[in-house]
Design an enzyme around this catalytic site. Sequence first.
Site, PDB file in Angstrom:
ATOM      1  N   HIS A 101       0.868  -1.180   0.000  1.00  0.00           N
ATOM      2  CA  HIS A 101       0.000   0.000   0.000  1.00  0.00           C
ATOM      3  C   HIS A 101       0.908   1.234   0.000  1.00  0.00           C
ATOM      4  O   HIS A 101       2.025   1.197   0.518  1.00  0.00           O
ATOM      5  CB  HIS A 101      -0.830  -0.048   1.284  1.00  0.00           C
ATOM      6  CG  HIS A 101      -1.952   0.930   1.386  1.00  0.00           C
ATOM      7  ND1 HIS A 101      -1.732   2.249   1.672  1.00  0.00           N
ATOM      8  CD2 HIS A 101      -3.301   0.778   1.278  1.00  0.00           C
ATOM      9  CE1 HIS A 101      -2.910   2.875   1.742  1.00  0.00           C
ATOM     10  NE2 HIS A 101      -3.879   2.006   1.488  1.00  0.00           N
TER      11      HIS A 101
ATOM     12  N   ASP B  14       2.867  -4.909   7.898  1.00  0.00           N
ATOM     13  CA  ASP B  14       1.658  -4.103   7.710  1.00  0.00           C
ATOM     14  C   ASP B  14       0.453  -5.040   7.828  1.00  0.00           C
ATOM     15  O   ASP B  14       0.150  -5.789   6.897  1.00  0.00           O
ATOM     16  CB  ASP B  14       1.704  -3.427   6.337  1.00  0.00           C
ATOM     17  CG  ASP B  14       0.427  -2.644   6.042  1.00  0.00           C
ATOM     18  OD1 ASP B  14      -0.476  -2.620   6.909  1.00  0.00           O
ATOM     19  OD2 ASP B  14       0.328  -2.059   4.945  1.00  0.00           O
TER      20      ASP B  14
ATOM     21  N   GLN C  39      -4.719  -4.809   6.697  1.00  0.00           N
ATOM     22  CA  GLN C  39      -5.751  -5.607   6.053  1.00  0.00           C
ATOM     23  C   GLN C  39      -5.964  -6.924   6.787  1.00  0.00           C
ATOM     24  O   GLN C  39      -7.060  -7.452   6.826  1.00  0.00           O
ATOM     25  CB  GLN C  39      -5.342  -5.881   4.594  1.00  0.00           C
ATOM     26  CG  GLN C  39      -6.461  -6.108   3.651  1.00  0.00           C
ATOM     27  CD  GLN C  39      -7.478  -4.987   3.682  1.00  0.00           C
ATOM     28  OE1 GLN C  39      -8.611  -5.185   4.118  1.00  0.00           O
ATOM     29  NE2 GLN C  39      -7.091  -3.794   3.249  1.00  0.00           N
TER      30      GLN C  39
ATOM     31  N   LYS D 252     -10.530  -0.787   9.803  1.00  0.00           N
ATOM     32  CA  LYS D 252     -10.682  -2.011   9.000  1.00  0.00           C
ATOM     33  C   LYS D 252     -10.960  -3.214   9.908  1.00  0.00           C
ATOM     34  O   LYS D 252     -11.054  -4.336   9.458  1.00  0.00           O
ATOM     35  CB  LYS D 252      -9.413  -2.250   8.184  1.00  0.00           C
ATOM     36  CG  LYS D 252      -9.182  -1.224   7.074  1.00  0.00           C
ATOM     37  CD  LYS D 252      -7.942  -1.571   6.275  1.00  0.00           C
ATOM     38  CE  LYS D 252      -7.824  -0.794   4.986  1.00  0.00           C
ATOM     39  NZ  LYS D 252      -7.434   0.578   5.108  1.00  0.00           N
TER      40      LYS D 252
ATOM     41  N   CYS E  98      -4.850   2.587  -3.541  1.00  0.00           N
ATOM     42  CA  CYS E  98      -3.584   3.067  -2.949  1.00  0.00           C
ATOM     43  C   CYS E  98      -2.447   2.088  -3.240  1.00  0.00           C
ATOM     44  O   CYS E  98      -1.591   1.838  -2.377  1.00  0.00           O
ATOM     45  CB  CYS E  98      -3.716   3.315  -1.453  1.00  0.00           C
ATOM     46  SG  CYS E  98      -4.819   4.671  -1.065  1.00  0.00           S
TER      47      CYS E  98
END
Lengths: 533, 403
Positions: free
Chosen positions: B115, B187, B190, B213, B357
Amino acid sequence: MTESPPRLRAGVECVAFSQRGLDGKPFRWNFVIDYRTGRRFAVSNLEAEIFAAVRRCGAEATPDRVRHEVRVGSGLTASDEAIEGLVASLSRLCLLAEPEESAEPLGPRQGTNDRETYESLQRDALSAFFERVVGEVPYYRDLLGDQEPPTSAGDLSRFPIMNKAALRAALPKLQPDWLTEEKHSVRFLSSSGSTDDRTQTLHLTDELSQPYSMGFSALGLNPATDEFTIAYLIPPICSGTECHMDMMLPYTRRVTPSGRLLYLNSFRDPSTVSDERVDAVLDELEGFAPSMLAFDAAYAAPVARRALATGRRLPSVKAIITSYGVSSSLHLDLLKKAFGVPVHDMYSMTEAGPIAGSCAEGAYHVFSPCLVEIVDEEGSPVAPGEVGRLLVTTLENKLTPLLRYETGDFARAAVDRCSCSLEHTDTFASLEGRISDAITDTRGGRVVARAVDTAVAADLVDGALQCYQLVQGADRGYRLLVVPGEAYDADVEAALADRLRGLLGGDAALAIESCRSLPPSTNGKYRLCYRER
Amino acid sequence: MEAVRSQFPLLKREIAGRPLVYFDNAATSPKPQPVIDAVIDYMARYSANIHRGKHTLSEEASDAYENSRSKVARFFNADRAEIAFVRGATEAIHLVAGGLKLRPDENVVGTILEHHSNILPWSSRCEFRAAPLGPDGLPDLEQAERLIDAKTRLLTVTHTSNVTGAVVPVRAWVDLARAHGSLILIDAAQAASHSDIDAQALGADFLVVSGHKLFAPTGIGVLIGRREALEELQPTPLGGGAVSLVRGDFSFEPRDLPWRLEAGTPHIAGAIGMGAAVDFLTEIGMGPIEQRNAELSRLLYERIGTLEGLTPLGSSAGVARAPILSLVEPTGTLTPDYLSRLLSDSYGVMTRGGHHCAHPYHEQAGVNGSLRLSLHFYNTEEEVEHTARALEQLLAMVVPRGP
């Protein structure tokens, strides 16, 4: 053949369109188009060649010369009767030049498409439309299959009105059966949602550019000539989302390959745009020297204001076309003053294409591929001079055909026929604003944007206001937000209060607030009034 | 399922004449009633600033805020001191990137799948090296290793792609970082709501999560870090709440972790909402959620990923996936934007059209954006079928069936 040499009037062209027939074979349509009146006449291939010969002869078009040009220049075997027949037709249709150039401007003489013929053609087109959509479009087949076809435009009121929610829900069923059976070049278009409900519609790619040319031609402007160059200054929002128009893109990315259309770098907020940005627009206008301008009046106003203030030279254009909703007369007057040319408004929408354009008399002439109705809440036609909802029927859109489509706009029905050269066409008197923008007076009566603009801006002291917005609060109070001009003072403010109380009711709770800026709505368009929810 | 779905007020809305289908969970998840209630309760009953007040409301707010930290710590199996509330994953990565005082001649090794928020915080401070994808659509670990050199300060990789849904075997990336003496940041923006993440077991130096999220409000997230790694970060920004003392010469003493990383009044309501969100997920169970999402992912790829006229991005058998599918219509008539608008306005299906993104990923895939369908455990098979039929209808308009 006529006595005087047949010379074609300026603005008369013969245009060929290629199409593929139902049998898959290509064929050619020829149209003689009178760009000054928007009339079109289908002609055969032979007649198109004779027309070209007449055109080539120019001022030397004696009968012998035309015959020679047809037979030798084009190599055609055309009889004298065919040649003389076409020239006689051109004469009857007033497509030949007047003996004197000074008699060329449009006048009643060009209005040979009499009302009776117009209505007859309209009935034919409506009948063909109905037959087509019931025959090949599932949505209409289901909805109208057992109904008798309309006998006239006035007969449309017995059919249901389609609103935007219905369009969205029915989009796949609004496409003709043949769409899925063979390959077509199609394109989706998305509306900005300025009437509160955005839509997506499907169109044949070939059909997308043609209506706009017809829109210009109906206003007496010929986009087919080399002299036709146009500069656009429009909101930097496309289909409800940000686009590149305010990003100061280089010239090469904003001018079309033909060099005839330029998108000027736009800006987010016309009420706060810097002088430098406006000067950049003026520089480009001077360099590009367009013959036409297409503006959102609110965005062009700072340009006009700056040009007047600094004495900047503006391009010599034939006319300005405005669009994008009801423009304030503050801005329209400013454009007329700065550019010194007529301002025509073109009313169009993504779903239907161009619908109508305003003539020099101010009336909106409906373009022939559309039928317009102005109706009351029950869907019945309003009386002449009354305001109602504007419905449109698109007679020629092959994909997503629309019958009695609710545009989301108010319009005022015409009282009399227009006296201009398009007097035979359907007209309406004015656009009155978006339904979603309408407010109410203190008695609960509807107040449309045009009425607000008349109250606020008509005959106002020159330079008193740059822009304004009338907001009706949830508590039914009103706030007039104004960006004052150099001539704004207490007298102007008092006059505005009086005028608005006259419109809204003497007991209206009204506050007038001066602002340094008034940003446009999220879709880039200005609203002259609205009601807080 | 109905009991779970009934907790999402958003799902009661009707668009295009039918209950909406929310397939945009990768952008942000809908908010369940317990989260809404927790936020409203704070706003209505004890809205006050935390930590520094002595009155009743302030203490109640401080308790609720810190209680949420404990809940989040338990959810990710981390220590309370290792949980810093931030605005979201983007701010968390910036906190790490800024705190490491990266120099322009140093580098961070990431992947092309990242991202923007896991690229720009690094590339704006030092060199960012992106490992390409292997044939399986996952970042190529061997290629990544070749990018590591003596100037590499940190490795970073997404746990779960926000474009393709591919779940990256991040443990191998942690091992790679360890082998080369680099720090590693995962990361998990998600992944956090799709996978049962055990921060201790994973062993990454930094793990970043966005609350919105994870069924929590927007504007809240967490930076989870190994205590030693967090201690090494130079706190930026500084301000009230991050220091225990400012002397007359303006020198200062930073507070202990995690507060030194939380300068200024935090998003208290958001943090409380995040606590309620992890409670909500815990009650359902991350195991059942993972299982449900695997089923939805399979259905999504089988029913919609195979539609004639659409090309899925990054599709490859044998890769574990969150139920996220990105598609392109190769003729370009149905652009991702139009597909998304049409699905929304004519069928009531909320999706996302664009680059999500992830411009570099789309550029290497040679496409200008994609339509993304991102599901979550509360979505249903009927919704997938409804969407598939909608896409079939739309495709029929632009891709003729005949010769």
